[in-house]
Motif scaffolding. Structure first.
Motif, PDB file in Angstrom:
ATOM      1  N   GLN A 186       0.818  -1.214   0.000  1.00 61.85           N
ATOM      2  CA  GLN A 186       0.000   0.000   0.000  1.00 61.85           C
ATOM      3  C   GLN A 186       0.854   1.268   0.000  1.00 61.85           C
ATOM      4  O   GLN A 186       0.331   2.381   0.094  1.00 61.85           O
ATOM      5  CB  GLN A 186      -0.931   0.006   1.221  1.00 61.85           C
ATOM      6  N   LYS A 187       2.166   1.084  -0.079  1.00 59.39           N
ATOM      7  CA  LYS A 187       3.143   2.175  -0.127  1.00 59.39           C
ATOM      8  C   LYS A 187       3.153   3.035   1.135  1.00 59.39           C
ATOM      9  O   LYS A 187       3.515   4.204   1.106  1.00 59.39           O
ATOM     10  CB  LYS A 187       2.937   3.029  -1.377  1.00 59.39           C
ATOM     11  N   ASN A 188       2.772   2.445   2.276  1.00 62.10           N
ATOM     12  CA  ASN A 188       2.866   3.128   3.561  1.00 62.10           C
ATOM     13  C   ASN A 188       4.224   2.880   4.214  1.00 62.10           C
ATOM     14  O   ASN A 188       4.654   3.665   5.054  1.00 62.10           O
ATOM     15  CB  ASN A 188       1.761   2.659   4.513  1.00 62.10           C
ATOM     16  N   THR A 189       4.855   1.785   3.860  1.00 57.14           N
ATOM     17  CA  THR A 189       6.179   1.431   4.363  1.00 57.14           C
ATOM     18  C   THR A 189       7.114   1.303   3.173  1.00 57.14           C
ATOM     19  O   THR A 189       6.755   0.681   2.168  1.00 57.14           O
ATOM     20  CB  THR A 189       6.120   0.107   5.157  1.00 57.14           C
ATOM     21  N   GLN A 190       8.292   1.903   3.294  1.00 60.55           N
ATOM     22  CA  GLN A 190       9.300   1.791   2.236  1.00 60.55           C
ATOM     23  C   GLN A 190      10.546   1.145   2.835  1.00 60.55           C
ATOM     24  O   GLN A 190      11.381   1.835   3.424  1.00 60.55           O
ATOM     25  CB  GLN A 190       9.655   3.168   1.660  1.00 60.55           C
ATOM     26  N   HIS A 221      14.195  -0.474   3.354  1.00 60.64           N
ATOM     27  CA  HIS A 221      15.505  -0.099   2.814  1.00 60.64           C
ATOM     28  C   HIS A 221      16.157  -1.349   2.238  1.00 60.64           C
ATOM     29  O   HIS A 221      16.448  -2.303   2.963  1.00 60.64           O
ATOM     30  CB  HIS A 221      16.385   0.512   3.910  1.00 60.64           C
ATOM     31  N   LEU A 222      16.378  -1.361   0.942  1.00 56.70           N
ATOM     32  CA  LEU A 222      16.931  -2.514   0.235  1.00 56.70           C
ATOM     33  C   LEU A 222      18.222  -3.017   0.870  1.00 56.70           C
ATOM     34  O   LEU A 222      18.413  -4.218   1.060  1.00 56.70           O
ATOM     35  CB  LEU A 222      17.178  -2.152  -1.235  1.00 56.70           C
ATOM     36  N   TYR A 223      19.102  -2.113   1.247  1.00 52.50           N
ATOM     37  CA  TYR A 223      20.404  -2.513   1.795  1.00 52.50           C
ATOM     38  C   TYR A 223      20.243  -3.280   3.109  1.00 52.50           C
ATOM     39  O   TYR A 223      20.911  -4.277   3.348  1.00 52.50           O
ATOM     40  CB  TYR A 223      21.296  -1.296   2.012  1.00 52.50           C
ATOM     41  N   THR A 224      19.354  -2.788   3.959  1.00 46.39           N
ATOM     42  CA  THR A 224      19.122  -3.483   5.231  1.00 46.39           C
ATOM     43  C   THR A 224      18.655  -4.903   4.974  1.00 46.39           C
ATOM     44  O   THR A 224      19.181  -5.857   5.554  1.00 46.39           O
ATOM     45  CB  THR A 224      18.081  -2.724   6.082  1.00 46.39           C
ATOM     46  N   THR A 238      12.566   2.296  -0.285  1.00 48.83           N
ATOM     47  CA  THR A 238      12.860   3.726  -0.205  1.00 48.83           C
ATOM     48  C   THR A 238      13.845   4.144  -1.296  1.00 48.83           C
ATOM     49  O   THR A 238      14.711   3.376  -1.704  1.00 48.83           O
ATOM     50  CB  THR A 238      13.430   4.097   1.174  1.00 48.83           C
ATOM     51  N   LYS A 239      13.673   5.354  -1.731  1.00 43.18           N
ATOM     52  CA  LYS A 239      14.638   5.964  -2.654  1.00 43.18           C
ATOM     53  C   LYS A 239      15.622   6.812  -1.857  1.00 43.18           C
ATOM     54  O   LYS A 239      16.551   7.393  -2.398  1.00 43.18           O
ATOM     55  CB  LYS A 239      13.924   6.831  -3.700  1.00 43.18           C
ATOM     56  N   GLU A 264       8.147   3.358   8.172  1.00 42.18           N
ATOM     57  CA  GLU A 264       8.276   1.992   8.692  1.00 42.18           C
ATOM     58  C   GLU A 264       7.038   1.641   9.504  1.00 42.18           C
ATOM     59  O   GLU A 264       6.405   2.514  10.105  1.00 42.18           O
ATOM     60  CB  GLU A 264       9.517   1.860   9.585  1.00 42.18           C
ATOM     61  N   THR A 265       6.718   0.363   9.552  1.00 43.49           N
ATOM     62  CA  THR A 265       5.625  -0.147  10.364  1.00 43.49           C
ATOM     63  C   THR A 265       6.192  -0.437  11.754  1.00 43.49           C
ATOM     64  O   THR A 265       6.881  -1.442  11.946  1.00 43.49           O
ATOM     65  CB  THR A 265       5.036  -1.430   9.735  1.00 43.49           C
ATOM     66  N   ALA A 266       5.925   0.445  12.702  1.00 41.07           N
ATOM     67  CA  ALA A 266       6.540   0.346  14.034  1.00 41.07           C
ATOM     68  C   ALA A 266       6.204  -0.969  14.726  1.00 41.07           C
ATOM     69  O   ALA A 266       7.075  -1.592  15.341  1.00 41.07           O
ATOM     70  CB  ALA A 266       6.114   1.526  14.899  1.00 41.07           C
TER      71      ALA A 266
END
Length: 195
Positions: free
Chosen positions: A32-36, A38-41, A88-89, A144-146
């Motif tokens: 739903q694009k609420n959380t992005q 981080h690819l690296y993580t 995330t970008k 992030e989804t806390a």
């Protein structure tokens, strides 16, 4: 003796359920694009968790502790794939440096013949993997989804309880996860309060 097994089995089952429950809204929020994420993580975490899983098995962590990490690693692979499209970008040069050093440490780890040193190295890499998400989440605390991070912290504690043996090989990595997940959750709540 059976009481001990029952507690470990129960902790493993509850942790497995929590991992699945925790990932479900996280995946939904990504779609739903609420959380992005981080690819690296997620790239670093999937490598370290798979490595830690092998160490946990070799260290005598048992089937109960291993089951949760197997489920988690599978779901992490899905998050990694989703990160390619929905991530995330907000990726900085420092994030790339962290990724470089984490991957370099993984190459170093593969050369080690000492299981204890290997687990310490993987645990250090795991700690590094949180840095890009911490940095991004500090400036974008709603990205992030806390609840996900809180649930993962609780699941990690239950993994520790479910272990058959407690030693450097079995506890270190999961302890780093517990601290990282808890810290990220607290930071998200704190930043949201002041944003």
């Amino acid at each position: 003796m059976f009481e001990n097994v029952d507690i470990k089995l129960a902790a493993s089952v509850v942790a497995s359920i929590l991992v699945i429950i925790g990932f479900a809204p996280y995946i939904k929020d990504i779609l739903q694009k609420n959380t992005q994420p981080h690819l690296y993580t997620w790239l670093i975490v999937i490598i370290t968790q798979a490595t830690a899983l092998v160490a946990l098995i070799n260290g005598g962590g048992g089937v109960f502790g291993s089951t949760v990490l197997i489920i988690g690693t599978s779901l992490m692979a899905l998050i990694l794939i989703l990160s390619l499209k929905y991530g995330t970008k907000n990726i900085t040069k420092s994030d790339t440096i962290i990724l470089f050093f984490a991957l370099l440490a993984i190459i170093f780890w593969w050369q080690l013949d000492n299981p204890s040193l290997a687990v310490l190295t993987v645990s250090f890499i795991e700690a590094l993997s949180y840095v890009p998400t911490f940095r991004k989440s500090y400036t974008e605390p709603y990205s992030e989804t806390a609840s996900f991070w809180l649930i993962m912290a609780i699941a990690a504690i239950l993994v520790i309880i479910s272990l058959t043996e407690y030693n450097l090989l079995t506890v270190t990595y999961v302890l780093v996860q517990t601290v990282g997940n808890t810290s990220l959750y607290i930071m998200l709540l704190w930043r949201r309060k002041y944003m």
